[in-house]
Design a protein around this motif. Structure first.
Motif, PDB file in Angstrom:
ATOM      1  N   HIS A  82      -2.576   1.935  -7.495  1.00  0.00           N
ATOM      2  CA  HIS A  82      -2.154   1.789  -6.107  1.00  0.00           C
ATOM      3  C   HIS A  82      -1.211   2.936  -5.770  1.00  0.00           C
ATOM      4  O   HIS A  82      -0.067   2.978  -6.200  1.00  0.00           O
ATOM      5  CB  HIS A  82      -1.479   0.444  -5.875  1.00  0.00           C
ATOM      6  CG  HIS A  82      -1.723  -0.076  -4.487  1.00  0.00           C
ATOM      7  ND1 HIS A  82      -1.672   0.750  -3.368  1.00  0.00           N
ATOM      8  CD2 HIS A  82      -2.022  -1.312  -4.010  1.00  0.00           C
ATOM      9  CE1 HIS A  82      -1.933   0.041  -2.288  1.00  0.00           C
ATOM     10  NE2 HIS A  82      -2.152  -1.210  -2.646  1.00  0.00           N
ATOM     11  N   THR A  85       2.682   3.129  -4.176  1.00  0.00           N
ATOM     12  CA  THR A  85       3.926   3.060  -4.942  1.00  0.00           C
ATOM     13  C   THR A  85       4.694   4.362  -4.834  1.00  0.00           C
ATOM     14  O   THR A  85       5.901   4.362  -4.579  1.00  0.00           O
ATOM     15  CB  THR A  85       3.638   2.765  -6.425  1.00  0.00           C
ATOM     16  OG1 THR A  85       3.026   1.486  -6.546  1.00  0.00           O
ATOM     17  CG2 THR A  85       4.920   2.784  -7.247  1.00  0.00           C
ATOM     18  N   TYR A 210      -5.909 -10.204  -4.798  1.00  0.00           N
ATOM     19  CA  TYR A 210      -4.591  -9.832  -5.305  1.00  0.00           C
ATOM     20  C   TYR A 210      -3.876 -11.077  -5.779  1.00  0.00           C
ATOM     21  O   TYR A 210      -3.503 -11.943  -4.986  1.00  0.00           O
ATOM     22  CB  TYR A 210      -3.770  -9.131  -4.229  1.00  0.00           C
ATOM     23  CG  TYR A 210      -2.368  -8.786  -4.682  1.00  0.00           C
ATOM     24  CD1 TYR A 210      -2.157  -8.056  -5.849  1.00  0.00           C
ATOM     25  CD2 TYR A 210      -1.257  -9.193  -3.952  1.00  0.00           C
ATOM     26  CE1 TYR A 210      -0.884  -7.744  -6.278  1.00  0.00           C
ATOM     27  CE2 TYR A 210       0.029  -8.881  -4.362  1.00  0.00           C
ATOM     28  CZ  TYR A 210       0.209  -8.163  -5.532  1.00  0.00           C
ATOM     29  OH  TYR A 210       1.477  -7.869  -5.958  1.00  0.00           O
ATOM     30  N   GLY A 257      -2.380  -6.156 -10.116  1.00  0.00           N
ATOM     31  CA  GLY A 257      -1.264  -5.257  -9.856  1.00  0.00           C
ATOM     32  C   GLY A 257      -0.636  -4.857 -11.180  1.00  0.00           C
ATOM     33  O   GLY A 257      -1.302  -4.809 -12.217  1.00  0.00           O
ATOM     34  N   SER A 258       0.662  -4.632 -11.175  1.00  0.00           N
ATOM     35  CA  SER A 258       1.341  -4.197 -12.395  1.00  0.00           C
ATOM     36  C   SER A 258       1.926  -5.357 -13.190  1.00  0.00           C
ATOM     37  O   SER A 258       2.472  -5.145 -14.265  1.00  0.00           O
ATOM     38  CB  SER A 258       2.459  -3.207 -12.050  1.00  0.00           C
ATOM     39  OG  SER A 258       1.923  -2.012 -11.538  1.00  0.00           O
ATOM     40  N   ARG A 288      -5.706  -2.329 -10.372  1.00  0.00           N
ATOM     41  CA  ARG A 288      -5.095  -1.440  -9.383  1.00  0.00           C
ATOM     42  C   ARG A 288      -3.598  -1.247  -9.618  1.00  0.00           C
ATOM     43  O   ARG A 288      -2.845  -0.972  -8.673  1.00  0.00           O
ATOM     44  CB  ARG A 288      -5.323  -1.994  -7.975  1.00  0.00           C
ATOM     45  CG  ARG A 288      -6.777  -2.271  -7.625  1.00  0.00           C
ATOM     46  CD  ARG A 288      -6.911  -2.679  -6.182  1.00  0.00           C
ATOM     47  NE  ARG A 288      -6.042  -3.786  -5.832  1.00  0.00           N
ATOM     48  CZ  ARG A 288      -6.327  -5.068  -5.995  1.00  0.00           C
ATOM     49  NH1 ARG A 288      -7.492  -5.423  -6.536  1.00  0.00           N
ATOM     50  NH2 ARG A 288      -5.473  -6.007  -5.650  1.00  0.00           N
ATOM     51  N   SER A 289      -3.141  -1.381 -10.825  1.00  0.00           N
ATOM     52  CA  SER A 289      -1.712  -1.253 -11.115  1.00  0.00           C
ATOM     53  C   SER A 289      -1.168   0.061 -10.548  1.00  0.00           C
ATOM     54  O   SER A 289      -1.783   1.112 -10.712  1.00  0.00           O
ATOM     55  CB  SER A 289      -1.487  -1.290 -12.625  1.00  0.00           C
ATOM     56  OG  SER A 289      -2.130  -2.407 -13.203  1.00  0.00           O
TER      57      SER A 289
END
Length: 437
Positions: A82, A85, A210, A257-258, A288-289
């Motif tokens: 992503h 960030t 998500y 995500g992360s 998608r981290s």
């Protein structure tokens, strides 16, 4: 640009010719008018910079980028970090050079930045409902995947592109009650998928979601919510396969995500299919981290899968630096960095080290705490009986949440090595990271 490039190497390289001036806080005023390249050639060190300051650790960035790239390769999953960030094409290039499929972004403005730097594989983790954005995406000579979570969005795109031969590649987004976007439940998402399949201007290429909005902890309850949601994503995918609603021979499932990417792979990796059979579609799993390349000393330090399993965790790659501007009460110091400089939404900065100046030897700050932040100041309490704090002293701060750190800076210095207790200032500025928020 060579069309085989994932990002325009020349556009990224051209950033070295950008001139530095008064718009770039924390860089020395004496360097106004010099270029990025000339600044680096001068071998500036931490001591040459000004507070308030945000710096990045070159070793941590490299280690973190390598760590997740290698893990994704081992797991057989795609990575589309992503990009919101950092909004830094230089860091996007580092991720792409390690094999990332492309970059994920959050809105139309961010897509324009990415295309300006020649990115060819993009994912918009959002729905296109602005007609001008829809028309722009349809005009691009690149892969731009976007998400759809409602019949209303299908209708907007159909009306906007009516009469044209443009076809947008989209993923149906599954949500959950209490979450953010996404069709509420498998049945609703299936209805959206059917409408996409029937549209002459849309092609259904996958399922998106998500999980991070459903939990904020890694306790049993949080992980159960995440895994239950991911199981519903799998169910939706299997239903779409059964109904023949996918309009492509290559299908993408994307989440992660992360904070929970390990659970995404655990639950959804059984769906991966290499498409070797003529009767089967190829199915890839994509995470998608985004925060991982920076990591932190706060939220992600506690919740990252690699922190939880104790196996080679990521390293915090960003630090704040603030100077004591007032010390008029015992045990209270006011620092010159606040909400305009440092993130605070996922935890306040953590005092770590103190020294008489930037680049000087520093000692640990034990028991100190940032109790609140104003626009331009932070309140730091400490034990006056054991710790001496004077005006002009510099404090290194651990930070939480890179997503709300980078947006406050247009240029961020990268240091060769992280400061540690009793370090003596041999921290050279080895790069300047430009951001485009």
């Amino acid at each position: 640009m060579n069309t085989s490039e994932a990002i325009s190497a020349s556009a990224v390289k051209d950033l070295a010719e950008r001139r530095l001036d008064w718009r770039h806080k924390a860089l020395p005023a004496s360097e106004n008018g010099t270029t990025h390249a000339d600044f680096l050639a001068a071998k500036h060190t931490l001591a040459d910079l000004q507070t308030p300051l945000l710096t990045l650790d070159a070793d941590a960035l490299t280690a973190n980028a390598d760590r997740l790239a290698n893990w994704c390769a081992e797991m057989g999953v795609l990575l589309a970090p992503h990009g919101k960030t950092t909004m830094s094409p230089q860091l996007w290039a580092e991720q792409l050079n390690r094999g990332a499929w492309g970059i994920t972004l959050a809105n139309f403005a961010q897509l324009r930045v990415a295309r300006a730097f020649g990115l060819r594989n993009l994912q918009l983790a959002n729905s296109l409902t602005d007609p001008r954005a829809i028309e722009w995406v349809a005009s691009q000579d690149s892969t731009i995947l976007s998400w759809i979570d409602s019949l209303g969005t299908v209708d907007i795109i159909n009306r906007t592109l009516a009469g044209s031969d443009a076809v947008l590649e989209v993923l149906v987004e599954l949500g959950a009650h209490g979450g953010r976007t996404g069709a509420r439940g498998v049945d609703a998402a299936t209805d959206v998928a059917r409408a996409i399949s029937a549209s002459p201007n849309l092609r259904l290429v996958g399922v998106s979601g998500y999980e991070g909005s459903l939990a904020h902890t890694a306790d049993d309850a949080g992980l159960a919510a995440v895994r239950g949601y991911l199981a519903q994503m799998r169910l939706l995918h299997e239903r779409l396969l059964d109904e023949g609603l996918y309009g492509s021979s290559d299908v993408i499932l994307t989440a992660g995500g992360s904070a929970y990417f390990d659970d995404v792979v655990s639950v959804l990796s059984p769906c991966i299919n290499d498409g070797s059979s003529s009767e089967e579609k190829r199915v890839d799993l994509m995470i998608r981290s985004g925060a991982y390349i920076i990591h932190d000393d706060g939220f992600y330090r506690g919740i990252s899968p690699f922190s939880r399993d104790g196996d080679q965790p990521f390293t915090a790659g960003m630090h704040g630096w603030a100077r004591v501007v007032s010390q008029t009460e015992p045990g209270l110091a006011i620092l010159d960095a606040g909400k305009r400089d440092l993130p605070f939404d996922e935890g306040l900065p953590e005092p770590q080290l103190i020294g008489p100046a930037l680049g000087d030897a520093m000692t640990p700050l034990v028991g100190a705490e940032i109790t609140s932040v104003n626009d331009q100041h932070s309140f730091m309490t400490y034990d006056a009986a054991t710790t001496t704090v004077r005006p002009g002293d510099v404090v290194r701060l651990g930070l939480s949440h890179p997503c709300t750190a980078f947006d406050k800076w247009t240029v961020i210095p990268v240091l060769a090595g992280a400061a540690s207790a009793n370090s003596t200032g041999e921290q050279t500025v080895v790069d300047l990271i430009h951001t485009f928020f």
